[in-house]
Design an enzyme around this catalytic site. Sequence first.
Site, short mmCIF file in Angstrom:
data_model
loop_
_atom_site.label_atom_id
_atom_site.label_comp_id
_atom_site.label_asym_id
_atom_site.label_seq_id
_atom_site.Cartn_x
_atom_site.Cartn_y
_atom_site.Cartn_z
N SER A 200 -7.71 1.17 12.70
CA SER A 200 -6.86 1.83 13.70
C SER A 200 -6.67 3.34 13.56
CB SER A 200 -5.49 1.18 13.72
OG SER A 200 -5.53 0.04 14.50
N LYS B 12 2.72 8.34 14.54
CA LYS B 12 2.60 7.05 15.24
C LYS B 12 3.98 6.38 15.24
CE LYS B 12 -0.29 2.85 14.93
NZ LYS B 12 -1.42 2.25 14.21
N SER C 206 -5.45 0.98 17.01
CA SER C 206 -4.16 1.01 17.65
C SER C 206 -3.51 2.39 17.65
CB SER C 206 -3.22 0.03 16.96
OG SER C 206 -3.02 0.41 15.61
N1 GLN Z 1 -8.05 -3.53 16.08
C1 GLN Z 1 -7.64 -4.25 14.91
C2 GLN Z 1 -6.60 -5.27 15.29
O1 GLN Z 1 -6.32 -5.40 16.44
C3 GLN Z 1 -7.16 -3.30 13.88
C4 GLN Z 1 -5.80 -2.81 14.14
C5 GLN Z 1 -5.29 -1.89 13.09
O2 GLN Z 1 -6.04 -1.34 12.28
N2 GLN Z 1 -3.97 -1.73 13.08
O3 GLN Z 1 -6.07 -5.95 14.46
#
Ligand code: GLN
Length: 489
Positions: free
Chosen positions: A180, A81, A156
Site C-alpha cells: 500500500s 494517511k 490503499s
Molecule cells: N492491496 C492489499 C490489500 O488490499 C494491500 C493493502 C495494504 O498494503 N494495506 O490488502
Amino acid sequence: MKSNLELLTIETIAEGFRNEDFKPSEVMEAFLENIKVKSELNAYIDTYEDDAVSKAAEFDKLFKEGREDLPILSGIPISLKDIFLVKDKICTCGSKMLSNYVSNYDSTVKKRLDDQGVIILGKTNMDEFAMGSSTETSYFGPTLNPWDHERVPGGSSGGSAASVAGRLAVASIGTDTGGSIRQPASFCGIVGLKPTYGRVSRYGMVAFSSSLDQAGPLTHNVRDSAILLDTLSGFDNRDTTSLKLAPTKCYEALKKNDFSPSEFKIGIPYDLLREGLDSEIDQSFNLLVAQLEKMGFKIIDVSLPSSKYAVAIYYIIAPSEASSNLSRYDGIRYGFNEESTPETLEEFYVKNRSAGFGEEVKRRIMLGTYALSSGYYDAYYLKAIKVKRMMQKDFNEAFKKVDCILTPTSPELPFKLGEKKDNPLSMYLSDILTIPANLAELPSISIPFSISSSNLPIGLQLTSNKLCEDTLLKVSSILEREVGFKSKT
Ligand code: GLN
C-alpha cells in the site's frame, strides 16, 4: 507569493529556508492554495489549515533569527494517511465506522514528525481500513490519479500518493501491509518506501494485519525518503514489535555519495515475472535490466519458488488478523452506532457493524473468521504461516548471492476507476509483486523509472535483506539518478 514553491523537495525547501530565499509561510500558502485548486483529486479527508498557518508563522520567526539548530524537517508541510492518530483530531481510517472518532493521543509517527518541526497539512484518503489497491473502498469516495483523472492512484495509501504527486504536500506518510505504499507510489510516479517490519513504531496506527503493517514515506525522491526514514525509525517501548535499534542514518550515507554500481549485485526473480506482466511494463523492465548491466551492476538470476503462493497466503493471514483487530468496532466501545432501538444486544451489534463497514471490509472479516475458526485453523492459518516461513527461507538464500532484488512494482499500469471494483480477485492480484516483501518482513522501495505510451508512470521495485535499508537506498539513489524520470504532474 513566490511561484512554484510546491514543486520543491524536502531537501531544497530546507535549503531555501536557510538561504532566506523564501519563508515557511510562503511555502505553506503555496500548498494550501494547491489543495484548494485541486480539490477534485479528493486526496484529503481532513486538512488542518489554521494550525498549519500559525505553525508556519512561528517557523518564519525562528528562521529569521538565524537559528542554526533547527532540524532539516522544520517548517516542511507533510500529509499523513488517515490511519495515524493525531490528538484531538478525527481519525476515520477511510471508514464510516470511525467517521466521528476523535483520537485522544498522538501516534509515535506523528510525535516523531512533530519533534523534528514538520507541519502536518492534514489526513489523506485511503481504502477503508487499508483494504484495497485503488482507494475506491474509502467511505469518502475515490481519490483520482493526478496523471489521469479517469484512473485510480493505487491504494490503499492512494490519497497520500496523490497528495505528493499532485503537489498538495511535499511528502506523505503511508502504511504498507501488502504493497500500500509502493503500488500507489508506482501508480503516481513517486518514490515509496516500506521499511523492515518493526523499524517504525505502530503505536497509534490503526491496525489492519498487525504482523505485516509497516509505516513509511512517500516522497519525490530517494533522499527525501531517507530523511523521513531516519526521523520515523528507532525503538519505541509502546510497540511490542518495535525493533530495539537506534534510528537509521541513511541520509548521511547518501550524502557521502561514495558508492558506485560495481559494488552491488542485483537479483532478478525471472520465475515470478514469466506470466501476467503488462507487455509495456515487461519491455521497459527488460531495457532497464540491460541498462543496469551496462552501468556496472552485476545482474544475477535468483529464484523465489514459494513467492508464487504469496497472494494466496496473504489473503489468509491478513484477513485473519483483520477479523480479530476489527472486532473492537462494535458501536459500543468504538465506532459508529446506528440510532435505533434494537430488541437484543446481538441485533445492536449486527446493525452497527453492517451499517458501519463497507463491502470489502465485511468480505475480509468473513474470510478471516472462517480461516480462524475451530477445525479450519490448522488447515488455513497455520499452513499459511508455514508457507510464509518457506518464502523467508527463499529470500535468505537469494540474499547470499545478491544485495537487492529487482522487479517492476506492479504487473499493470494504473487502471480505470471502477474497472476492478466488482472483481475483488483481479484487484488482489495487483499486489502480486509487492506482497512477498511484507510476508518476509523485508525493506522494499518503489521508484518511478519509465512512462508508458499512454503517459502513465511505471515503477521499479527494489527489495533488500532485513535491516539493509542503507544498501537499498544507496542502490535506489544510483538508479534514480541514472534511469529515473522527472515527474510530469
Ligand atoms: N492491496 C492489499 C490489500 O488490499 C494491500 C493493502 C495494504 O498494503 N494495506 O490488502
